[in-house]
Design an enzyme around this catalytic site. Sequence first.
Site, PDB file in Angstrom:
ATOM      1  N   SER A  40     -16.558  22.774 -21.996  1.00 18.17           N
ATOM      2  CA  SER A  40     -17.592  21.907 -22.571  1.00 18.17           C
ATOM      3  C   SER A  40     -16.865  20.989 -23.540  1.00 18.17           C
ATOM      4  CB  SER A  40     -18.656  22.731 -23.295  1.00 18.17           C
ATOM      5  OG  SER A  40     -18.074  23.580 -24.260  1.00 18.17           O
ATOM      6  N   HIS A 160     -20.155  28.725 -19.598  1.00 20.45           N
ATOM      7  CA  HIS A 160     -19.034  29.639 -19.350  1.00 20.45           C
ATOM      8  C   HIS A 160     -19.406  30.786 -18.409  1.00 20.45           C
ATOM      9  CE1 HIS A 160     -16.732  28.529 -23.312  1.00 20.45           C
ATOM     10  NE2 HIS A 160     -16.788  27.548 -22.441  1.00 20.45           N
ATOM     11  N   ASP A 321     -18.686  21.541 -34.029  1.00 18.06           N
ATOM     12  CA  ASP A 321     -17.636  21.407 -33.009  1.00 18.06           C
ATOM     13  C   ASP A 321     -17.858  20.110 -32.243  1.00 18.06           C
ATOM     14  OD1 ASP A 321     -15.762  21.599 -30.995  1.00 18.06           O
ATOM     15  OD2 ASP A 321     -16.830  23.140 -29.882  1.00 18.06           O
ATOM     16  N   SER A 376     -11.429  27.003 -23.675  1.00 20.70           N
ATOM     17  CA  SER A 376     -11.710  27.959 -22.589  1.00 20.70           C
ATOM     18  C   SER A 376     -10.590  27.973 -21.551  1.00 20.70           C
ATOM     19  CB  SER A 376     -13.063  27.667 -21.946  1.00 20.70           C
ATOM     20  OG  SER A 376     -13.181  26.302 -21.664  1.00 20.70           O
TER      21      SER A 376
END
Length: 437
Positions: A40, A160, A321, A376
């Site tokens: 993302s 995810h 974030d 990730s």
Amino acid sequence: MAVSKVYARSVYDSRGNPTVEVELTTEKGVFRSIVPSGASTGVHEALEMRDGDKSKWMGKGVLHAVKNVNDVIAPAFVKANIDVKDQKAVDDFLISLDGTANKSKLGANAILGVSLAASRAAAAEKNVPLYKHLADLSKSKTSPYVLPVPFLNVLNGGSHAGGALALQEFMIAPTGAKTFAEALRIGSEVYHNLKSLTKKRYGASAGNVGDEGGVAPNIQTAEEALDLIVDAIKAAGHDGKIKIGLDCASSEFFKDGKYDLDFKNPNSDKSKWLTGPQLADLYHSLMKRYPIVSIEDPFAEDDWEAWSHFFKTAGIQIVADDLTVTNPKRIATAIEKKAADALLLKVNQIGTLSESIKAAQDSFAAGWGVMVSHRSGETEDTFIADLVVGLRTGQIKTGAPARSERLAKLNQLLRIEEELGDNAVFAGENFHHGDKL
């Protein structure tokens, strides 16, 4: 000390996608860095250059970025004769060579690889551990050093994982531990209990893990996920020692000005989509029921009003974030609008080490906390473990205590804590103000 050679190659990240590895050679040896990538990604991030050639690696090749290192950066960098100990000079050179605001000419993945490899070479030249060199660069206090609370992503949802769960990460934070080593033991024990409980309730395949090592059962709601985690904490015998953090990654389910918690269903019911204030009410209800101490990206990356409204009443750490993407201009706006009180620091979002350090310093100056973060798509590179100690932030998120690319960072922190001995303190309950310890 000057650099005699810079060389890049394409290697693979933990999702099997290509990424950039850079090797930088000085008289002291060869120093290596591998760049991570996110699933993302924020629209305001520095540009990660991908080839876009669908006939190879599904378009995700990095041969252009590698070529930019080998053909453009390498000859210019060696010729410039820059001292690797002067990180600002290294990074300013790379930024001016690129010449764009978002590093789109050479690629942030090309630039960052060189920037991080240079810092490793500099630490070797000074004969100090990398964390000590990073502390010097950031002018951080080193007596004592601060070991971070690991925010361990034990249950995955959102982009995810499969399942209907909208929120992306459910993290446990062993704030009641006395040392980092104890925190990791507690986290590991809860993780194993969570795995077996998940299999018992949702079937054997529910114990399979997501990109970051957390379980990814077919869970529908946040409450269901949190109940499972609380039960695992109790089963492990660690009630009271562990707090919970969420990463909602809500930009992923923001549609037409509202939040769709059923976003993975193409036919989701529009009448059930939530406004910003309604989503804030949901968070408040979760905070009343569960020991939540940190929420990241509770709202979409440009929904400033919802952020500021929620922050006034949250009373816990609110981490930016996607909102800030480690970008100094976005951070300044978030500080001014009182939208959050902690920065998620991802070195590949901004693209150089110097800019990452500056982002942390700007955040500390405003009284914010800083959580250092993996991506990730990770690798065996352990840079962020040294960074979190060097910057003294007191908190890190680098996945679950599973999968080697996650453990690489956690194991490096174990080594650092052991090496520092009495000159290390564990942030514990004070994770939000590691810089003040």
